[in-house]
Design an enzyme around this catalytic site. Structure first.
Site, PDB file in Angstrom:
ATOM      1  N   LYS A 225      -3.795  57.714  32.877  1.00  0.00           N
ATOM      2  CA  LYS A 225      -3.508  58.106  31.499  1.00  0.00           C
ATOM      3  C   LYS A 225      -2.470  59.210  31.413  1.00  0.00           C
ATOM      4  O   LYS A 225      -2.171  59.907  32.385  1.00  0.00           O
ATOM      5  CB  LYS A 225      -4.807  58.485  30.786  1.00  0.00           C
ATOM      6  CG  LYS A 225      -5.646  57.245  30.511  1.00  0.00           C
ATOM      7  CD  LYS A 225      -6.780  57.470  29.562  1.00  0.00           C
ATOM      8  CE  LYS A 225      -7.439  56.123  29.203  1.00  0.00           C
ATOM      9  NZ  LYS A 225      -8.622  56.294  28.356  1.00  0.00           N
ATOM     10  N   ARG A 259     -13.869  53.366  35.103  1.00  0.00           N
ATOM     11  CA  ARG A 259     -13.003  52.243  34.708  1.00  0.00           C
ATOM     12  C   ARG A 259     -11.590  52.511  35.222  1.00  0.00           C
ATOM     13  O   ARG A 259     -10.950  53.480  34.805  1.00  0.00           O
ATOM     14  CB  ARG A 259     -13.004  52.095  33.183  1.00  0.00           C
ATOM     15  CG  ARG A 259     -12.196  50.927  32.637  1.00  0.00           C
ATOM     16  CD  ARG A 259     -12.291  50.891  31.108  1.00  0.00           C
ATOM     17  NE  ARG A 259     -11.613  49.742  30.536  1.00  0.00           N
ATOM     18  CZ  ARG A 259     -10.317  49.708  30.229  1.00  0.00           C
ATOM     19  NH1 ARG A 259      -9.558  50.787  30.428  1.00  0.00           N
ATOM     20  NH2 ARG A 259      -9.780  48.625  29.715  1.00  0.00           N
TER      21      ARG A 259
END
Length: 287
Positions: A225, A259
């Site tokens: 991210k 994840r």
């Protein structure tokens, strides 16, 4: 830190046990526009191959998404998302050796996916996108649901953790009103959603204030991210080491499920970290 235990078994024989062992969820984006891997896995052959590779590399489950939820993504209608997903999902379900979750906030898409045999809901709006229909679909199918914190902007009145707790309290109220069983709830702090880079870091630093406040397993989804790229000054494809560091931090803060895009490396990292944690407990009398 003790993590809640959950044991799931589905009609097709697949199982998932959440507890003190850290598990990896592999990301399978069948989208053309996801920030890290858009367009890589959106054909039948590529999706199937990648799913099998991730399972072989140690994924305990696969998360399939047909709409990108990256910042600035193009929203699909429920019909468009369902059409894209259902081109691949029946094939994936036939061949998968592990449970499959569906990353969607459209209850219409989720209904089709669960009816086809998908095993779990992954809702980035924590049952708060609609009028309770997603919660009702989840309850009707009796499946586990990952419920994430999210909001449309990055403005928080007062303390961010207190605000997130209020969000989760509402999510749980919606879930229970619809008949979702308590043992089917998994929570997700929503790192990268409705938060600035600085806010992401604050939430991570204080993550145990959330994990200790609710008796549910927690998923952490930070893979590649933007806030990691900002800190390391690296593009998305070079953020796996930073992702690993945050995931190990998440283990210490009480998270169970991670994840990620890079399943093989993550599975090895969390297995080694769990072994160290176990040894440390043994040397301190099991505490």
């Amino acid at each position: 830190m003790t993590r809640p235990v959950r044991n799931y078994k589905w009609k097709d024989g697949k199982t998932l046990s959440l507890g003190d062992v850290s598990l990896v969820m592999g990301i399978l984006n069948v989208t053309p526009d996801s920030f890290s891997d858009g367009g890589l896995w959106n054909t039948k052959e590529h999706a199937m191959s990648h799913m099998k590779d991730m399972a072989a590399d140690g994924a305990a489950m696969i998360d399939v998404g047909a709409e990108s939820t990256r910042p600035g993504h193009t929203e699909l209608t429920a019909e468009e998302e369902t059409a894209r997903l259902m081109q691949l999902l029946p094939l994936l379900l036939d061949e998968s050796s592990v449970p499959i979750s569906i990353d969607s906030y459209h209850y219409e898409t989720m209904e089709k996916a669960l009816s086809a045999g998908a095993h779990m809901v992954n809702d980035v709006w924590g049952f708060q996108y609609d009028d309770g229909s997603m919660a009702a679909v989840t309850a009707a199918h009796g499946v586990p649901a990952i419920l994430m914190h999210n909001q449309n902007d990055t403005v928080y009145e007062g303390d961010i953790i207190s605000s997130m707790k209020s969000f989760f309290d509402r999510t749980l109220s919606i879930a229970f009103a619809a008949g979702v069983k308590e043992e089917n709830i998994i929570l997700d702090p929503g790192i990268g959603f409705g938060k600035t880079g600085e806010q992401n870091m604050e939430v991570l630093a204080r993550l145990d204030e959330l994990t200790q406040a609710y008796p549910y397993p927690w998923l952490l989804g930070v893979s590649r991210k933007r806030f990691i790229g900002t800190i390391l000054d690296l593009p998305a494809e070079e953020r796996d080491e930073g992702t690993a560091a945050v995931n190990l931090w998440g283990i210490e803060k009480g998270c169970t499920l991670f994840r990620v895009h890079d399943v093989k490396t993550t599975a090895r990292e969390v297995k080694m970290w769990d072994a160290l944690r176990k040894q440390a407990r043994l040397q301190h009398g099991g505490k």
